[in-house]
Design a protein around this motif. Structure first.
Motif, PDB file in Angstrom:
ATOM      1  N   VAL A 178       0.874  -1.178   0.000  1.00  0.00           N
ATOM      2  CA  VAL A 178       0.000   0.000   0.000  1.00  0.00           C
ATOM      3  C   VAL A 178       0.910   1.226   0.000  1.00  0.00           C
ATOM      4  O   VAL A 178       1.643   1.467   0.955  1.00  0.00           O
ATOM      5  N   ASP A 179       0.859   1.984  -1.083  1.00  0.00           N
ATOM      6  CA  ASP A 179       1.834   3.061  -1.317  1.00  0.00           C
ATOM      7  C   ASP A 179       1.142   4.423  -1.249  1.00  0.00           C
ATOM      8  O   ASP A 179       0.303   4.742  -2.081  1.00  0.00           O
ATOM      9  N   PHE A 180       1.516   5.214  -0.253  1.00  0.00           N
ATOM     10  CA  PHE A 180       0.952   6.558  -0.080  1.00  0.00           C
ATOM     11  C   PHE A 180       1.905   7.655  -0.559  1.00  0.00           C
ATOM     12  O   PHE A 180       1.643   8.837  -0.342  1.00  0.00           O
ATOM     13  N   THR A 181       3.003   7.297  -1.197  1.00  0.00           N
ATOM     14  CA  THR A 181       4.065   8.279  -1.454  1.00  0.00           C
ATOM     15  C   THR A 181       3.670   9.360  -2.456  1.00  0.00           C
ATOM     16  O   THR A 181       4.294  10.423  -2.479  1.00  0.00           O
ATOM     17  N   GLU A 182       2.642   9.119  -3.288  1.00  0.00           N
ATOM     18  CA  GLU A 182       2.227  10.161  -4.233  1.00  0.00           C
ATOM     19  C   GLU A 182       1.767  11.424  -3.524  1.00  0.00           C
ATOM     20  O   GLU A 182       1.765  12.509  -4.108  1.00  0.00           O
ATOM     21  N   ALA A 183       1.378  11.296  -2.270  1.00  0.00           N
ATOM     22  CA  ALA A 183       0.936  12.468  -1.506  1.00  0.00           C
ATOM     23  C   ALA A 183       2.048  13.500  -1.352  1.00  0.00           C
ATOM     24  O   ALA A 183       1.769  14.691  -1.123  1.00  0.00           O
ATOM     25  N   GLU A 184       3.307  13.054  -1.477  1.00  0.00           N
ATOM     26  CA  GLU A 184       4.426  14.005  -1.404  1.00  0.00           C
ATOM     27  C   GLU A 184       4.305  15.088  -2.471  1.00  0.00           C
ATOM     28  O   GLU A 184       4.689  16.244  -2.239  1.00  0.00           O
ATOM     29  N   ASN A 185       3.775  14.731  -3.638  1.00  0.00           N
ATOM     30  CA  ASN A 185       3.649  15.685  -4.733  1.00  0.00           C
ATOM     31  C   ASN A 185       2.677  16.808  -4.409  1.00  0.00           C
ATOM     32  O   ASN A 185       2.756  17.899  -4.988  1.00  0.00           O
ATOM     33  N   GLU A 186       1.755  16.535  -3.470  1.00  0.00           N
ATOM     34  CA  GLU A 186       0.765  17.541  -3.065  1.00  0.00           C
ATOM     35  C   GLU A 186       1.161  18.215  -1.758  1.00  0.00           C
ATOM     36  O   GLU A 186       0.417  19.072  -1.261  1.00  0.00           O
ATOM     37  N   GLY A 187       2.292  17.822  -1.204  1.00  0.00           N
ATOM     38  CA  GLY A 187       2.757  18.433   0.037  1.00  0.00           C
ATOM     39  C   GLY A 187       2.111  17.873   1.287  1.00  0.00           C
ATOM     40  O   GLY A 187       2.041  18.565   2.316  1.00  0.00           O
ATOM     41  N   PHE A 188       1.642  16.606   1.217  1.00  0.00           N
ATOM     42  CA  PHE A 188       1.039  15.970   2.380  1.00  0.00           C
ATOM     43  C   PHE A 188       1.925  14.802   2.824  1.00  0.00           C
ATOM     44  O   PHE A 188       2.396  14.027   1.987  1.00  0.00           O
ATOM     45  N   PHE A 189       2.089  14.665   4.137  1.00  0.00           N
ATOM     46  CA  PHE A 189       3.050  13.691   4.651  1.00  0.00           C
ATOM     47  C   PHE A 189       2.443  12.873   5.794  1.00  0.00           C
ATOM     48  O   PHE A 189       1.582  13.345   6.530  1.00  0.00           O
ATOM     49  N   LEU A 190       2.929  11.654   5.916  1.00  0.00           N
ATOM     50  CA  LEU A 190       2.518  10.760   6.992  1.00  0.00           C
ATOM     51  C   LEU A 190       3.685   9.807   7.208  1.00  0.00           C
ATOM     52  O   LEU A 190       3.864   8.846   6.462  1.00  0.00           O
ATOM     53  N   GLU A 191       4.498  10.093   8.225  1.00  0.00           N
ATOM     54  CA  GLU A 191       5.793   9.437   8.354  1.00  0.00           C
ATOM     55  C   GLU A 191       5.712   8.158   9.201  1.00  0.00           C
ATOM     56  O   GLU A 191       6.296   8.044  10.286  1.00  0.00           O
ATOM     57  N   VAL A 244      -2.972   9.406  16.042  1.00  0.00           N
ATOM     58  CA  VAL A 244      -2.120  10.390  15.379  1.00  0.00           C
ATOM     59  C   VAL A 244      -2.207  11.730  16.095  1.00  0.00           C
ATOM     60  O   VAL A 244      -3.280  12.152  16.536  1.00  0.00           O
ATOM     61  N   SER A 245      -1.043  12.351  16.265  1.00  0.00           N
ATOM     62  CA  SER A 245      -0.969  13.743  16.688  1.00  0.00           C
ATOM     63  C   SER A 245      -0.707  14.565  15.425  1.00  0.00           C
ATOM     64  O   SER A 245       0.376  14.485  14.828  1.00  0.00           O
ATOM     65  N   VAL A 246      -1.699  15.327  15.005  1.00  0.00           N
ATOM     66  CA  VAL A 246      -1.646  16.025  13.724  1.00  0.00           C
ATOM     67  C   VAL A 246      -0.532  17.071  13.730  1.00  0.00           C
ATOM     68  O   VAL A 246      -0.359  17.824  14.696  1.00  0.00           O
ATOM     69  N   SER A 247       0.239  17.097  12.644  1.00  0.00           N
ATOM     70  CA  SER A 247       1.327  18.062  12.504  1.00  0.00           C
ATOM     71  C   SER A 247       1.672  18.185  11.026  1.00  0.00           C
ATOM     72  O   SER A 247       1.065  17.532  10.178  1.00  0.00           O
ATOM     73  N   LYS A 248       2.688  18.984  10.720  1.00  0.00           N
ATOM     74  CA  LYS A 248       3.109  19.125   9.324  1.00  0.00           C
ATOM     75  C   LYS A 248       3.707  17.833   8.780  1.00  0.00           C
ATOM     76  O   LYS A 248       3.785  17.653   7.564  1.00  0.00           O
ATOM     77  N   CYS A 249       4.120  16.921   9.671  1.00  0.00           N
ATOM     78  CA  CYS A 249       4.640  15.617   9.242  1.00  0.00           C
ATOM     79  C   CYS A 249       3.580  14.522   9.311  1.00  0.00           C
ATOM     80  O   CYS A 249       3.831  13.398   8.874  1.00  0.00           O
ATOM     81  N   SER A 250       2.415  14.843   9.868  1.00  0.00           N
ATOM     82  CA  SER A 250       1.375  13.838  10.120  1.00  0.00           C
ATOM     83  C   SER A 250       0.030  14.426   9.708  1.00  0.00           C
ATOM     84  O   SER A 250      -0.706  14.988  10.530  1.00  0.00           O
ATOM     85  N   ASP A 251      -0.287  14.290   8.426  1.00  0.00           N
ATOM     86  CA  ASP A 251      -1.480  14.927   7.862  1.00  0.00           C
ATOM     87  C   ASP A 251      -2.752  14.189   8.289  1.00  0.00           C
ATOM     88  O   ASP A 251      -2.836  12.960   8.182  1.00  0.00           O
ATOM     89  N   GLU A 252      -3.738  14.941   8.715  1.00  0.00           N
ATOM     90  CA  GLU A 252      -4.970  14.345   9.230  1.00  0.00           C
ATOM     91  C   GLU A 252      -5.752  13.593   8.160  1.00  0.00           C
ATOM     92  O   GLU A 252      -6.189  12.451   8.373  1.00  0.00           O
ATOM     93  N   GLU A 253      -5.959  14.196   7.000  1.00  0.00           N
ATOM     94  CA  GLU A 253      -6.744  13.539   5.950  1.00  0.00           C
ATOM     95  C   GLU A 253      -6.053  12.287   5.437  1.00  0.00           C
ATOM     96  O   GLU A 253      -6.703  11.265   5.163  1.00  0.00           O
ATOM     97  N   LEU A 254      -4.749  12.330   5.322  1.00  0.00           N
ATOM     98  CA  LEU A 254      -4.000  11.162   4.868  1.00  0.00           C
ATOM     99  C   LEU A 254      -4.066  10.041   5.916  1.00  0.00           C
ATOM    100  O   LEU A 254      -4.160   8.855   5.570  1.00  0.00           O
ATOM    101  N   PHE A 255      -4.053  10.433   7.180  1.00  0.00           N
ATOM    102  CA  PHE A 255      -4.192   9.454   8.255  1.00  0.00           C
ATOM    103  C   PHE A 255      -5.561   8.770   8.197  1.00  0.00           C
ATOM    104  O   PHE A 255      -5.658   7.549   8.348  1.00  0.00           O
ATOM    105  N   VAL A 275       4.254  18.940  18.259  1.00  0.00           N
ATOM    106  CA  VAL A 275       4.932  17.649  18.247  1.00  0.00           C
ATOM    107  C   VAL A 275       4.789  17.075  16.844  1.00  0.00           C
ATOM    108  O   VAL A 275       3.687  16.883  16.351  1.00  0.00           O
ATOM    109  N   LEU A 276       5.903  16.818  16.182  1.00  0.00           N
ATOM    110  CA  LEU A 276       5.872  16.382  14.785  1.00  0.00           C
ATOM    111  C   LEU A 276       5.470  14.924  14.638  1.00  0.00           C
ATOM    112  O   LEU A 276       4.801  14.552  13.676  1.00  0.00           O
ATOM    113  N   HIS A 277       5.910  14.090  15.570  1.00  0.00           N
ATOM    114  CA  HIS A 277       5.655  12.650  15.484  1.00  0.00           C
ATOM    115  C   HIS A 277       4.897  12.165  16.711  1.00  0.00           C
ATOM    116  O   HIS A 277       5.323  12.400  17.845  1.00  0.00           O
ATOM    117  N   THR A 278       3.822  11.462  16.487  1.00  0.00           N
ATOM    118  CA  THR A 278       3.001  10.914  17.562  1.00  0.00           C
ATOM    119  C   THR A 278       3.823  10.028  18.483  1.00  0.00           C
ATOM    120  O   THR A 278       3.617  10.004  19.706  1.00  0.00           O
TER     121      THR A 278
END
Length: 282
Positions: free
Chosen positions: A101-114, A130-141, A165-168
């Protein structure tokens, strides 16, 4: 139901030019293997810019039943950590991969989930935090949870200076039989109560920690099992030294302590031993 504790752990071998780091790493791997813990080593790429490249769980995770997830990373340096050789490596070690399951295309839109940095899983109850942050996008989660059938628990957290907090995984860990949380860093009272109630509902021992203990990587404690089914609680010396007596007593119920010197890992990568042990499930 998904497995709770993995059959093996994927680790990334440090770059040889980082002498102190690789010496420390070798002692950790030797110590884990001496206890019968299955370690699979992936050779790191050369010329990596990121200091967090030991954390392979940020870009790939295994969910069992042959399902592997690949995640979008928040910077070019981190995106360069992804290594397709991992699939051949796991195949040679006897792990079947039926679905990626590949979510990496979201990088092209500036959305991240590390990965396991952004998402903390309660596998027993199929709950994802998830703790929502610039590294942990809510919609992608939410998309992750819908795709992989987890119930989402969403909140926000920050340090006392106001930085998010960037990472949960910095403030929460969920293992087979205990959870650790810095709920004090969830500033919204309703979210804080919701998080605590959800964790209590799981039936695990729940350990509350302070922001200072977060700074000492206490949520990087890892519960692991060896090939005989023996349980261990793995942590760094700095984590062990920052624990209160009652916290040590609670953790001691869940396995033999394995304590390692992780000073270079913590100094260079700003993470500890739990982050470098990436659970691999058959």
């Amino acid at each position: 139901m998904m497995n709770l504790i993995s059959n093996a752990f994927l680790v990334v071998r440090p770059l040889e030019k980082r002498n102190k780091l690789i010496d420390e790493y070798n002692l950790i791997i030797e110590g884990l293997r001496s206890k019968g813990i299955n370690i699979i080593e992936l050779t790191s790429k050369e010329h990596l810019l990121s200091t967090k490249y030991l954390c392979s769980g940020h870009w790939i995770s295994s969910l069992g039943k042959g399902v592997v997830v690949v995640y979008p990373m928040s910077s070019l340096g981190r995106q360069q950590e992804r290594n397709d050789l991992v699939f051949d490596l796991l195949g040679r070690k006897g792990f079947k991969i039926n679905d990626v399951v590949d979510f990496t295309e979201a990088e092209n839109e500036g959305f991240f989930l590390e990965g396991t940095g952004s998402i903390v899983l309660d596998r027993l109850n199929c709950v994802a935090y998830v703790s929502v942050s610039k590294c942990s996008d809510e919609e992608l989660f939410v998309e992750f949870c819908e795709e992989l059938e987890f119930t989402p628990v969403i909140f926000r957290s920050s340090y006392s200076d106001g930085l998010e907090v960037l990472h949960t995984s910095r403030i929460l860990t969920v293992t087979e039989s205990f959870s650790i949380v810095a709920s004090c860093m969830v500033k919204d009272k309703k979210e804080r109560k919701m998080l605590s109630l959800q964790l209590k509902k799981s039936g695990r021992d729940l350990i509350y920690i302070s922001e200072q203990q977060v700074e000492n990587y206490v949520t990087d404690i890892k519960q692991v099992k060896n090939d005989k089914g023996d349980s261990f609680v793995v942590m760094s010396k700095s984590i062990f030294d920052s624990l209160y007596t009652d916290q040590k007593n609670t953790l001691g119920k869940h396995g033999e302590f394995l304590v390692f010197d992780c000073r270079e890992i913590e100094r260079q990568g700003k993470h500890s031993i739990g982050s470098i042990l990436n659970d691999i499930f058959s």
